[in-house]
Design a protein around this motif. Sequence first.
Motif, PDB file in Angstrom:
ATOM      1  N   THR A 188      38.479  44.549  31.951  1.00  0.00           N
ATOM      2  CA  THR A 188      37.290  44.191  31.190  1.00  0.00           C
ATOM      3  C   THR A 188      37.406  42.772  30.664  1.00  0.00           C
ATOM      4  O   THR A 188      38.498  42.301  30.329  1.00  0.00           O
ATOM      5  N   GLY A 189      36.267  42.104  30.572  1.00  0.00           N
ATOM      6  CA  GLY A 189      36.231  40.749  30.049  1.00  0.00           C
ATOM      7  C   GLY A 189      34.956  40.046  30.456  1.00  0.00           C
ATOM      8  O   GLY A 189      34.164  40.560  31.257  1.00  0.00           O
ATOM      9  N   GLY A 190      34.736  38.844  29.887  1.00  0.00           N
ATOM     10  CA  GLY A 190      33.554  38.065  30.176  1.00  0.00           C
ATOM     11  C   GLY A 190      33.717  37.195  31.403  1.00  0.00           C
ATOM     12  O   GLY A 190      34.579  37.421  32.260  1.00  0.00           O
ATOM     13  N   GLU A 191      32.889  36.153  31.471  1.00  0.00           N
ATOM     14  CA  GLU A 191      32.880  35.295  32.645  1.00  0.00           C
ATOM     15  C   GLU A 191      34.227  34.619  32.861  1.00  0.00           C
ATOM     16  O   GLU A 191      34.704  34.518  33.995  1.00  0.00           O
ATOM     17  N   ALA A 192      34.858  34.150  31.780  1.00  0.00           N
ATOM     18  CA  ALA A 192      36.137  33.447  31.923  1.00  0.00           C
ATOM     19  C   ALA A 192      37.230  34.357  32.459  1.00  0.00           C
ATOM     20  O   ALA A 192      38.185  33.891  33.086  1.00  0.00           O
ATOM     21  N   SER A 193      37.109  35.659  32.231  1.00  0.00           N
ATOM     22  CA  SER A 193      38.164  36.594  32.659  1.00  0.00           C
ATOM     23  C   SER A 193      38.220  36.780  34.163  1.00  0.00           C
ATOM     24  O   SER A 193      39.169  37.371  34.680  1.00  0.00           O
ATOM     25  N   ARG A 194      37.226  36.268  34.904  1.00  0.00           N
ATOM     26  CA  ARG A 194      37.254  36.403  36.361  1.00  0.00           C
ATOM     27  C   ARG A 194      38.463  35.688  36.972  1.00  0.00           C
ATOM     28  O   ARG A 194      38.870  35.991  38.087  1.00  0.00           O
ATOM     29  N   ALA A 195      39.025  34.739  36.230  1.00  0.00           N
ATOM     30  CA  ALA A 195      40.209  34.046  36.739  1.00  0.00           C
ATOM     31  C   ALA A 195      41.369  35.005  36.933  1.00  0.00           C
ATOM     32  O   ALA A 195      42.248  34.761  37.777  1.00  0.00           O
ATOM     33  N   GLU A 196      41.404  36.103  36.175  1.00  0.00           N
ATOM     34  CA  GLU A 196      42.517  37.042  36.293  1.00  0.00           C
ATOM     35  C   GLU A 196      42.449  37.881  37.570  1.00  0.00           C
ATOM     36  O   GLU A 196      43.461  37.994  38.281  1.00  0.00           O
ATOM     37  N   PRO A 197      41.294  38.476  37.945  1.00  0.00           N
ATOM     38  CA  PRO A 197      41.226  39.111  39.268  1.00  0.00           C
ATOM     39  C   PRO A 197      41.474  38.126  40.410  1.00  0.00           C
ATOM     40  O   PRO A 197      42.038  38.507  41.442  1.00  0.00           O
ATOM     41  N   ALA A 198      41.057  36.864  40.220  1.00  0.00           N
ATOM     42  CA  ALA A 198      41.333  35.864  41.254  1.00  0.00           C
ATOM     43  C   ALA A 198      42.834  35.652  41.410  1.00  0.00           C
ATOM     44  O   ALA A 198      43.353  35.553  42.533  1.00  0.00           O
ATOM     45  N   ALA A 199      43.552  35.579  40.279  1.00  0.00           N
ATOM     46  CA  ALA A 199      45.013  35.433  40.339  1.00  0.00           C
ATOM     47  C   ALA A 199      45.655  36.666  40.973  1.00  0.00           C
ATOM     48  O   ALA A 199      46.624  36.556  41.745  1.00  0.00           O
ATOM     49  N   LEU A 200      45.131  37.853  40.651  1.00  0.00           N
ATOM     50  CA  LEU A 200      45.641  39.083  41.270  1.00  0.00           C
ATOM     51  C   LEU A 200      45.472  39.036  42.779  1.00  0.00           C
ATOM     52  O   LEU A 200      46.389  39.398  43.537  1.00  0.00           O
ATOM     53  N   LEU A 201      44.308  38.590  43.240  1.00  0.00           N
ATOM     54  CA  LEU A 201      44.045  38.540  44.674  1.00  0.00           C
ATOM     55  C   LEU A 201      45.040  37.612  45.368  1.00  0.00           C
ATOM     56  O   LEU A 201      45.579  37.943  46.433  1.00  0.00           O
ATOM     57  N   GLY A 202      45.299  36.447  44.749  1.00  0.00           N
ATOM     58  CA  GLY A 202      46.258  35.520  45.336  1.00  0.00           C
ATOM     59  C   GLY A 202      47.665  36.088  45.368  1.00  0.00           C
ATOM     60  O   GLY A 202      48.385  35.949  46.375  1.00  0.00           O
ATOM     61  N   ALA A 203      48.069  36.751  44.293  1.00  0.00           N
ATOM     62  CA  ALA A 203      49.410  37.336  44.248  1.00  0.00           C
ATOM     63  C   ALA A 203      49.564  38.451  45.274  1.00  0.00           C
ATOM     64  O   ALA A 203      50.603  38.583  45.941  1.00  0.00           O
ATOM     65  N   ALA A 204      48.524  39.279  45.430  1.00  0.00           N
ATOM     66  CA  ALA A 204      48.589  40.381  46.389  1.00  0.00           C
ATOM     67  C   ALA A 204      48.698  39.861  47.818  1.00  0.00           C
ATOM     68  O   ALA A 204      49.456  40.396  48.629  1.00  0.00           O
ATOM     69  N   ARG A 205      47.958  38.818  48.117  1.00  0.00           N
ATOM     70  CA  ARG A 205      48.044  38.253  49.465  1.00  0.00           C
ATOM     71  C   ARG A 205      49.430  37.672  49.716  1.00  0.00           C
ATOM     72  O   ARG A 205      49.958  37.781  50.830  1.00  0.00           O
ATOM     73  N   ALA A 206      49.999  37.039  48.689  1.00  0.00           N
ATOM     74  CA  ALA A 206      51.337  36.470  48.850  1.00  0.00           C
ATOM     75  C   ALA A 206      52.379  37.552  49.138  1.00  0.00           C
ATOM     76  O   ALA A 206      53.396  37.292  49.784  1.00  0.00           O
ATOM     77  N   LEU A 207      52.116  38.777  48.656  1.00  0.00           N
ATOM     78  CA  LEU A 207      53.026  39.891  48.901  1.00  0.00           C
ATOM     79  C   LEU A 207      52.734  40.605  50.221  1.00  0.00           C
ATOM     80  O   LEU A 207      53.380  41.601  50.549  1.00  0.00           O
ATOM     81  N   GLY A 208      51.751  40.112  50.946  1.00  0.00           N
ATOM     82  CA  GLY A 208      51.444  40.690  52.249  1.00  0.00           C
ATOM     83  C   GLY A 208      50.360  41.745  52.246  1.00  0.00           C
ATOM     84  O   GLY A 208      50.118  42.373  53.283  1.00  0.00           O
ATOM     85  N   LEU A 209      49.678  41.986  51.128  1.00  0.00           N
ATOM     86  CA  LEU A 209      48.620  42.990  51.086  1.00  0.00           C
ATOM     87  C   LEU A 209      47.344  42.441  51.712  1.00  0.00           C
ATOM     88  O   LEU A 209      47.032  41.250  51.596  1.00  0.00           O
ATOM     89  N   ARG A 210      46.615  43.322  52.346  1.00  0.00           N
ATOM     90  CA  ARG A 210      45.273  42.983  52.825  1.00  0.00           C
ATOM     91  C   ARG A 210      44.331  43.165  51.652  1.00  0.00           C
ATOM     92  O   ARG A 210      43.849  44.262  51.391  1.00  0.00           O
ATOM     93  N   ALA A 211      44.094  42.088  50.912  1.00  0.00           N
ATOM     94  CA  ALA A 211      43.370  42.153  49.639  1.00  0.00           C
ATOM     95  C   ALA A 211      41.989  41.536  49.789  1.00  0.00           C
ATOM     96  O   ALA A 211      41.841  40.448  50.345  1.00  0.00           O
ATOM     97  N   TRP A 212      40.991  42.256  49.269  1.00  0.00           N
ATOM     98  CA  TRP A 212      39.602  41.789  49.326  1.00  0.00           C
ATOM     99  C   TRP A 212      38.946  41.985  47.966  1.00  0.00           C
ATOM    100  O   TRP A 212      39.326  42.886  47.207  1.00  0.00           O
ATOM    101  N   ALA A 213      37.957  41.147  47.700  1.00  0.00           N
ATOM    102  CA  ALA A 213      37.115  41.306  46.512  1.00  0.00           C
ATOM    103  C   ALA A 213      35.682  41.520  46.966  1.00  0.00           C
ATOM    104  O   ALA A 213      35.283  41.070  48.051  1.00  0.00           O
ATOM    105  N   ALA A 214      34.907  42.224  46.151  1.00  0.00           N
ATOM    106  CA  ALA A 214      33.504  42.489  46.469  1.00  0.00           C
ATOM    107  C   ALA A 214      32.659  42.231  45.236  1.00  0.00           C
ATOM    108  O   ALA A 214      33.005  42.656  44.135  1.00  0.00           O
TER     109      ALA A 214
END
Length: 719
Positions: free
Chosen positions: A354-380
């Motif tokens: 949960t969070g406002g507009e600025a908090s979107r940076a955190e799911p973005a960081a999660l997506l980058g970290a997951a890809r670095a670990l080899g996960l097939r990560a997508w956002a919708a």
Amino acid sequence: MSTEPPETTEDTEPGTPGAAPQGESAASAPEGAGADPAEDGDDAARRSEAEAELAAQRIERERIERRKAERQGPIDSGAKLSGQAADLLAAVRAVESGAKPAAAVFSEPEPPRRPAPEPVRRPQPTPASDAPSAPAPETVESVRRVLADGGAPEALAAQAAAVLGETAADQLRADPWQLLRVGGVRPEQADGFARALLGAQCGPDDERRGRAVTVWLLEQAALAGHTALEIPALTAALDRRGVPDADAAVQHTLAEGEALAFQDALDEPGAPARRDEEAARDEDGEEERPVRVLVGLERYALAEESLADGLARLINSVPKQDGSAEEWERAAAGAGSAADLIRAVAAGGLVLHTGGEASRAEPAALLGAARALGLRAWAATHSPLGRERFSALLAPAAADAPGVATVAGLLSGAEGPGRDAEGALDLDLLVVLDAPQLDVETAALLTESLPDGARLVLAGDPGVLWSAGPGRVFADLLAARVCPQIASRRPDPGPLGELLSGVGIGELNQVEAPGKEVVIVPVRDAGEAVHRTVQLVADSVPRAIGVPAEETQVITPGHGGAAGTRALNAALKERLNPGPGRFGGFDPGDRVAYSPAPGRTVCGQVVRADAEGLHLSCAGAQVVVEKERVERSVRHGWALTAHQAAGGRWPAVVVVLPGDSAQALSRPWVYTAFGRAERHLSVVHGVEQALPRAVAEIPPKPRTTRLPVLLGTQVPSAG
């Protein structure tokens, strides 16, 4: 906070548009409809987004229905019912099992037993040839003749034929109240149609009328966000619609299988559950618990049950082990404010953020970290605008590995990773942004499409408006506390962030806005509101703020009224892109709101019109809307409702609050409308004290849903 426009200029007032009917909400946004598929060899390439989405949803709903039919029977919650509730429950169970309903409840013949379909695999991407097709011309013509005989508008013929199928004309003659299944038709209109066809045989106590009005009320409840209604609420609504025996109408509707009844066991408020010998027990020695009995349409009931099953599968299963615990911890340690989110995703299959507009940076960081670990990560995201905004947050290195799609594109197969051999989405992690916009049907499609071992993150701002469709998925999950919840501590910056933070806790504060980030424009009436809005968009905001008119979005509470979207769009078109509107009222260059499916809005611009239809450019994608669908699925888009604007952000936003809009305001509405602005917000203010009162006192309208109770039977930790 300034109380004057950023800059005033002389302006000639546009012609006053005609007042449109009031009371229209986001739920009545234009609905798209599928068109006939092309007949040449490249059907799949040419199918429209709407066709692909509707076809995918149809296949998934068929799978859900088959899954429901394979169950051995309803799960008994342990509650004991009596009276009407027991009769209704016995009736629906008898119908489900194929047995004859209890004679005390129904006197109708036994409904035919439905054969149990064979199990099927998860849905595969649907070819264009399977997309819904328009009704045959002869079917439409036969329906037109019946409508003419009953004095109903012949323009409803195509819709009635599409809803009722090939035998639509025969159905309408046998049961004129079936006209209520056509969107926009009200009971009093269907009553007039029935009187014209049936004559003296028509009466308010007609069983056919009772069933049709019951189903219509459940459909209206779904438009208001409910997935089911408690029986007292439903019978009270039937009484108000002039149904003499509301209980009998509900019973007949259940007997015909047009709705389903449910019993949900509840804990008594404030009373701890007791399991010892002193607990209250019934005459059979079993513990009694309070229950509620609800009635709902099968479509939404099955979707909500499927959603609960899918979420429980994610919560109760062990996520696929991609990367060691040490690797996840190293990724979290270097992720700043996203550390807690990354750790939660490493350990669980379902996480809420949960969070406002600025908090979107955190799911973005999660997506980058997951890809670095080899996960097939997508956002919708829910809109192309949201997809572009989130894509901009991803690291430049992610440009070669696009991982952001729209929810509709993901489900239809037009975007995203595609599906594996089992029909599941070919991914390991899915992050859904703007999760409050998820309705139960879309959420069910998403969860059922995830492979075993996948992780799902639902991220969004809990203060915004709920979905346009039925359900309150994100809010129900937050309340149920069945999975980790990570609250972002990143506040939205600047005067706009400060204003929005106050609205979120029920306070409408005056903020310092040295750069005219927030401006209040007082008006006396709706006519002045329209005039000042056009002046702001066309002159004041571009000159004082530097935001051009094409990047400024107007938001108002409803479509109707003297300052609704219709009136505002007419005035803005006259000023910004005047023209004759040769194609259904549209000209090249018009801003539009395109609705490819009910409850979903895509912003775009008219490119041209020809024999194929209206050509639009929507976030860089070229869309052709067939001529027959334009009136139902395209509106002018300089002004939107808050529901239509949810999920989008614009450099400048003008929120219009005419005096007659006071009843439509609530804290979520204000929070959503104000939160669409990135750099500048102008509030055309004509509601006086109704605005601070709405922020302080008016919460979201309650919705009746079953998701928390359904999760409680499947997830041990459910609260």
